[in-house]
Design a protein around this motif. Structure first.
Motif, PDB file in Angstrom:
ATOM      1  N   ASP A   1       0.833  -1.191   0.000  1.00 61.29           N
ATOM      2  CA  ASP A   1       0.000   0.000   0.000  1.00 61.29           C
ATOM      3  C   ASP A   1       0.873   1.248   0.000  1.00 61.29           C
ATOM      4  O   ASP A   1       1.902   1.317   0.682  1.00 61.29           O
ATOM      5  N   MET A   2       0.448   2.245  -0.760  1.00 63.03           N
ATOM      6  CA  MET A   2       1.117   3.542  -0.729  1.00 63.03           C
ATOM      7  C   MET A   2       0.861   4.178   0.628  1.00 63.03           C
ATOM      8  O   MET A   2      -0.256   4.147   1.149  1.00 63.03           O
ATOM      9  N   LEU A   3       1.905   4.749   1.220  1.00 63.33           N
ATOM     10  CA  LEU A   3       1.789   5.407   2.517  1.00 63.33           C
ATOM     11  C   LEU A   3       1.660   6.906   2.271  1.00 63.33           C
ATOM     12  O   LEU A   3       2.571   7.526   1.710  1.00 63.33           O
ATOM     13  N   GLU A   4       0.540   7.473   2.693  1.00 62.98           N
ATOM     14  CA  GLU A   4       0.280   8.883   2.425  1.00 62.98           C
ATOM     15  C   GLU A   4      -0.090   9.616   3.709  1.00 62.98           C
ATOM     16  O   GLU A   4      -0.829   9.100   4.546  1.00 62.98           O
ATOM     17  N   LEU A   5       0.438  10.815   3.857  1.00 62.86           N
ATOM     18  CA  LEU A   5       0.112  11.659   5.005  1.00 62.86           C
ATOM     19  C   LEU A   5       0.503  13.093   4.657  1.00 62.86           C
ATOM     20  O   LEU A   5       1.525  13.323   4.005  1.00 62.86           O
ATOM     21  N   GLY A   6      -0.319  14.043   5.091  1.00 60.13           N
ATOM     22  CA  GLY A   6      -0.010  15.425   4.776  1.00 60.13           C
ATOM     23  C   GLY A   6       0.032  15.643   3.282  1.00 60.13           C
ATOM     24  O   GLY A   6      -0.904  15.295   2.564  1.00 60.13           O
ATOM     25  N   ASN A   7       1.159  16.157   2.796  1.00 56.54           N
ATOM     26  CA  ASN A   7       1.323  16.414   1.368  1.00 56.54           C
ATOM     27  C   ASN A   7       2.242  15.424   0.675  1.00 56.54           C
ATOM     28  O   ASN A   7       2.635  15.642  -0.473  1.00 56.54           O
ATOM     29  N   VAL A   8       2.608  14.332   1.359  1.00 59.18           N
ATOM     30  CA  VAL A   8       3.574  13.403   0.787  1.00 59.18           C
ATOM     31  C   VAL A   8       2.970  12.019   0.585  1.00 59.18           C
ATOM     32  O   VAL A   8       1.971  11.653   1.206  1.00 59.18           O
ATOM     33  N   ALA A   9       3.607  11.270  -0.311  1.00 55.37           N
ATOM     34  CA  ALA A   9       3.251   9.875  -0.562  1.00 55.37           C
ATOM     35  C   ALA A   9       4.543   9.087  -0.653  1.00 55.37           C
ATOM     36  O   ALA A   9       5.505   9.520  -1.310  1.00 55.37           O
ATOM     37  N   PHE A  10       4.589   7.932   0.001  1.00 60.82           N
ATOM     38  CA  PHE A  10       5.781   7.091   0.014  1.00 60.82           C
ATOM     39  C   PHE A  10       5.407   5.700  -0.469  1.00 60.82           C
ATOM     40  O   PHE A  10       4.484   5.078   0.042  1.00 60.82           O
ATOM     41  N   ASP A  11       6.136   5.225  -1.487  1.00 57.74           N
ATOM     42  CA  ASP A  11       5.914   3.904  -2.044  1.00 57.74           C
ATOM     43  C   ASP A  11       6.913   2.937  -1.411  1.00 57.74           C
ATOM     44  O   ASP A  11       8.108   2.997  -1.707  1.00 57.74           O
TER      45      ASP A  11
ATOM     46  N   THR B   1       7.506  -0.156  -1.933  1.00 57.75           N
ATOM     47  CA  THR B   1       8.129  -1.086  -2.873  1.00 57.75           C
ATOM     48  C   THR B   1       9.323  -0.454  -3.576  1.00 57.75           C
ATOM     49  O   THR B   1      10.400  -1.047  -3.663  1.00 57.75           O
ATOM     50  N   SER B   2       9.139   0.757  -4.087  1.00 56.12           N
ATOM     51  CA  SER B   2      10.222   1.430  -4.810  1.00 56.12           C
ATOM     52  C   SER B   2      11.043   2.338  -3.912  1.00 56.12           C
ATOM     53  O   SER B   2      12.088   2.848  -4.330  1.00 56.12           O
ATOM     54  N   ALA B   3      10.563   2.558  -2.660  1.00 54.58           N
ATOM     55  CA  ALA B   3      11.226   3.449  -1.702  1.00 54.58           C
ATOM     56  C   ALA B   3      11.311   4.873  -2.226  1.00 54.58           C
ATOM     57  O   ALA B   3      12.272   5.595  -1.972  1.00 54.58           O
ATOM     58  N   VAL B   4      10.294   5.301  -2.982  1.00 51.06           N
ATOM     59  CA  VAL B   4      10.253   6.645  -3.553  1.00 51.06           C
ATOM     60  C   VAL B   4       9.306   7.519  -2.746  1.00 51.06           C
ATOM     61  O   VAL B   4       8.154   7.145  -2.498  1.00 51.06           O
ATOM     62  N   LEU B   5       9.789   8.692  -2.348  1.00 50.09           N
ATOM     63  CA  LEU B   5       8.972   9.681  -1.667  1.00 50.09           C
ATOM     64  C   LEU B   5       8.636  10.786  -2.657  1.00 50.09           C
ATOM     65  O   LEU B   5       9.507  11.289  -3.366  1.00 50.09           O
ATOM     66  N   SER B   6       7.370  11.172  -2.715  1.00 47.56           N
ATOM     67  CA  SER B   6       6.972  12.244  -3.619  1.00 47.56           C
ATOM     68  C   SER B   6       6.137  13.274  -2.873  1.00 47.56           C
ATOM     69  O   SER B   6       5.425  12.958  -1.917  1.00 47.56           O
ATOM     70  N   CYS B   7       6.251  14.525  -3.335  1.00 48.26           N
ATOM     71  CA  CYS B   7       5.498  15.632  -2.762  1.00 48.26           C
ATOM     72  C   CYS B   7       5.129  16.577  -3.895  1.00 48.26           C
ATOM     73  O   CYS B   7       6.018  17.045  -4.619  1.00 48.26           O
ATOM     74  N   ALA B   8       3.841  16.828  -4.063  1.00 46.98           N
ATOM     75  CA  ALA B   8       3.352  17.702  -5.132  1.00 46.98           C
ATOM     76  C   ALA B   8       3.868  17.253  -6.491  1.00 46.98           C
ATOM     77  O   ALA B   8       4.219  18.060  -7.341  1.00 46.98           O
ATOM     78  N   GLY B   9       3.935  15.941  -6.672  1.00 52.09           N
ATOM     79  CA  GLY B   9       4.347  15.395  -7.956  1.00 52.09           C
ATOM     80  C   GLY B   9       5.842  15.335  -8.171  1.00 52.09           C
ATOM     81  O   GLY B   9       6.316  14.818  -9.198  1.00 52.09           O
ATOM     82  N   GLU B  10       6.628  15.831  -7.215  1.00 54.91           N
ATOM     83  CA  GLU B  10       8.080  15.827  -7.337  1.00 54.91           C
ATOM     84  C   GLU B  10       8.679  14.721  -6.473  1.00 54.91           C
ATOM     85  O   GLU B  10       8.238  14.494  -5.340  1.00 54.91           O
ATOM     86  N   THR B  11       9.687  14.030  -7.028  1.00 56.76           N
ATOM     87  CA  THR B  11      10.370  12.978  -6.284  1.00 56.76           C
ATOM     88  C   THR B  11      11.410  13.575  -5.348  1.00 56.76           C
ATOM     89  O   THR B  11      12.153  14.482  -5.731  1.00 56.76           O
ATOM     90  N   VAL B  12      11.440  13.063  -4.121  1.00 50.84           N
ATOM     91  CA  VAL B  12      12.372  13.563  -3.113  1.00 50.84           C
ATOM     92  C   VAL B  12      13.379  12.462  -2.794  1.00 50.84           C
ATOM     93  O   VAL B  12      12.989  11.335  -2.460  1.00 50.84           O
ATOM     94  N   ASN B  13      14.655  12.772  -2.926  1.00 51.54           N
ATOM     95  CA  ASN B  13      15.703  11.789  -2.667  1.00 51.54           C
ATOM     96  C   ASN B  13      16.009  11.712  -1.173  1.00 51.54           C
ATOM     97  O   ASN B  13      16.290  12.734  -0.539  1.00 51.54           O
TER      98      ASN B  13
END
Length: 226
Positions: free
Chosen positions: A125-135, A137-149
């Motif tokens: 399941d995608m983990l979402e809270l506030g303005n961010v989403a964390f996948d 499986t891929s360990a990718v964090l995104s905010c407002a459509g932008e990927t955060v390293n």
């Protein structure tokens, strides 16, 4: 295919890791129930192999805890307890299969394949809270459509906090996750990882805040919800 192995015997653990790698599966190996619970907070597993004689408790309690936490992948108990009532107890606790030590490693892999064939495809399941989403499986964090390293440690801390948002996560649980694969942690490793993660989240207006609860741990709070 990713497998969680919970086995406190170093020799058997190494042998099982070797067998699993030969089957071309990935494996994360831990020694304790605490480490196992921390592992499922940050990684999706297709199968768990669980020993019952763990140094920090009974493996049956771990199986029950995994099921209560929503772990739906197959669980195969591997143990020296071979009595009929013990096998029944293991299956009733939530395990899908039961293998008594000593066992043939080819049989173990065959049982794993059988369980994996019967299991539905695992989708984290995608983990979402506030303005961010964390996948997870891929360990990718995104905010407002932008990927955060993020660094591996920052991702691990964030995933644990997101899965337990609104609740205090003990520092020991985070420490177990960061050290479970043999990493040497400095005395302030947890504080450093949390501090860096805070700066990352503040810099992207994530809408979430990591609060330190003195003497207890850390709390992830949603700042966009009132």
């Amino acid at each position: 295919m990713r497998i969680l192995l919970v086995e406190d015997s170093p020799r058997l653990r190494d042998l099982l890791i070797e067998s699993i790698h030969k089957a071309e599966w990935r494996v994360d190996a831990v020694e304790t129930a605490v480490d196992a619970q921390a592992a499922i907070d940050v990684a999706p597993y297709d199968l768990a192999l669980v020993d019952l004689g763990l140094p920090d408790g009974d493996g049956l309690d771990l199986v029950r805890a995994l099921r209560s936490a929503g772990f739906t992948a197959p669980i195969l108990i591997i143990t020296a307890r071979g009595a009929v009532d013990e096998r029944i107890a293991g299956l009733d606790a939530g395990a899908d299969d039961y293998l008594v030590k000593p066992f043939n490693h080819f049989e173990l892999l065959a049982r794993c394949r059988a369980l994996l064939r019967r299991a539905p495809a695992h989708v984290a399941d995608m983990l979402e809270l506030g303005n961010v989403a964390f996948d997870p499986t891929s360990a990718v964090l995104s905010c407002a459509g932008e990927t955060v390293n993020l660094s591996p440690r920052e991702r691990s801390v964030l995933a644990v906090l997101l899965r337990n948002a609104g609740s205090v996560v003990p520092k020991e649980r985070i420490e177990a996750k960061l050290s479970e694969f043999g990493d040497e942690l400095s005395a302030n490793a947890i504080e450093l990882a949390v501090s860096r993660l805070r700066r990352r989240l503040d810099g992207i207006e994530a809408g979430i805040s990591i609060e330190t609860v003195r003497g207890a741990g850390y709390l992830l709070r949603d700042l966009t919800n009132g």
